[in-house]
Write a protein that holds these residues in place. Structure first.
Motif, short mmCIF file in Angstrom:
data_model
loop_
_atom_site.label_atom_id
_atom_site.label_comp_id
_atom_site.label_asym_id
_atom_site.label_seq_id
_atom_site.Cartn_x
_atom_site.Cartn_y
_atom_site.Cartn_z
N GLU A 154 0.84 -1.10 -0.04
CA GLU A 154 0.01 0.04 -0.07
C GLU A 154 0.94 1.20 0.06
N CYS A 155 0.17 2.50 -0.04
CA CYS A 155 1.01 3.46 0.17
C CYS A 155 1.58 3.97 1.35
N VAL A 156 2.87 3.85 1.45
CA VAL A 156 3.76 3.90 2.49
C VAL A 156 3.10 5.27 3.74
N ARG A 157 2.76 6.27 2.95
CA ARG A 157 2.20 7.46 3.48
C ARG A 157 0.83 7.40 3.96
N CYS A 158 -0.09 6.73 3.16
CA CYS A 158 -1.49 6.97 3.73
C CYS A 158 -2.17 5.70 3.64
N GLY A 159 -1.63 4.77 3.29
CA GLY A 159 -2.26 3.28 3.07
C GLY A 159 -3.17 3.06 1.89
N LEU A 174 3.96 4.46 -3.30
CA LEU A 174 3.01 5.79 -3.07
C LEU A 174 1.74 5.83 -3.76
N CYS A 175 0.92 6.45 -3.43
CA CYS A 175 -0.37 6.56 -4.19
C CYS A 175 0.05 7.93 -4.90
N ALA A 176 -1.04 8.21 -6.00
CA ALA A 176 -0.65 9.46 -6.54
C ALA A 176 -0.73 10.67 -5.81
N ASP A 177 -1.74 10.68 -5.02
CA ASP A 177 -1.58 12.13 -4.25
C ASP A 177 -0.34 12.21 -3.50
N CYS A 178 0.01 11.26 -2.72
CA CYS A 178 1.21 11.41 -1.82
C CYS A 178 2.54 11.76 -2.59
N ALA A 179 2.52 10.95 -3.97
CA ALA A 179 3.47 10.91 -4.77
C ALA A 179 3.65 12.57 -5.39
ZN LIG Z 1 -0.79 7.94 -0.17
#
Ligand SMILES: [Zn+2]
Length: 246
Positions: A154-159, A174-179
């Motif tokens: 999953e995204c390491v930042r937000c899951g 990372l997901c698109a938003d976090c990246a």
């Molecule tokens: Zn994320």
């Protein structure tokens, strides 16, 4: 106490006048050192059996609490001939030895899993599996053992589970938003899949994973970078190996 151990010789360095010091990875005692007295003399009976990047049976006196022992005799058990006859493969094997020495140096007790991973990786290099892949799988498996595996679930930042990027610095996907908010460029889907396959599969699945791609160079770069950033381990041997890689 008279003891025998089978180990993978990682390095050999001159020590005093005619002696050499070996660093050896063993299943029973982890990473230990041996002094081979007189090994640099022409008449040494052990000199041919203590080459780096070979597996040897070593007779020695074990003493509790020590990590450096006097070698009595040694016998080569596995020479890994293809590695020694090929410059790129020996450079790749040196990266394995380097990583093992860095990661296992503070491990005083036995290290059966660490030993197995190194032996498997050396055997796979010797058998001709892609060296960029074998190194990637070894590093990834070791990082898993040491609790610093890349997060590829999953995204390491937000899951979030929709993944668009990979960052060595962030430690995984990372997901698109976090990246976007971190300024990290998106990756090709095929690249993310390949990296996930490496982390999930490990050295047990080399034969399957090697069919997935022609090159694993970028994955290896990412893992070496992760090791540097998250474990403070600088693999000097990697720069030398990379010169042959292209
Ligand atoms: Zn994320």
């Amino acid at each position: 106490m008279n003891d025998t151990v089978t180990g993978l010789i990682l390095s050999q360095a001159d020590y005093r006048d005619h002696d050499v010091m070996l660093r050896v990875m063993t299943k029973e005692y982890g990473l230990i050192g041996f002094i081979a007295a007189g090994a640099r003399k022409m008449t040494s009976k052990n000199a041919g059996s203590i080459l780096p990047l070979t597996k040897a049976e070593i007779h020695f006196d074990y003493k509790d609490g020590k990590s450096l022992f006097r070698l009595k005799t040694a016998r080569t058990r596995e020479f890994f001939r293809n590695i020694h006859e090929d410059l790129v493969l020996s450079a790749a094997a040196s990266v394995l030895a380097d990583a093992c020495m860095h990661m296992c140096q503070d491990n005083p007790a036995g290290a059966p899993e660490e030993y197995e991973l190194l032996e498997t990786a050396l055997a796979q290099l010797n058998e001709g599996h892609p060296h960029t892949l074998v190194l990637s799988l070894y590093l990834s498996d070791m990082m898993k053992l040491f609790g610093i595996a890349a997060d590829v679930d999953e995204c390491v930042r937000c899951g979030a589970t929709t993944i668009r990027a990979l960052s060595a610095k962030e430690g995984g996907f990372l997901c698109a938003d976090c990246a976007s908010s971190l300024g990290i460029p998106f990756s090709e889907v095929s690249e993310l899949k390949r990296f996930r396959l490496i982390v999930k599969g490990g050295l047990k699945h080399t034969e399957i994973i090697e069919k997935a791609s022609a090159s694993f160079e970028r994955d290896l770069e990412t893992l070496v970078e992760m090791l540097r950033l998250h474990a403070g381990i600088e693999l000097r041997s990697f720069a030398f190996y990379k010169r042959f890689c292209h």
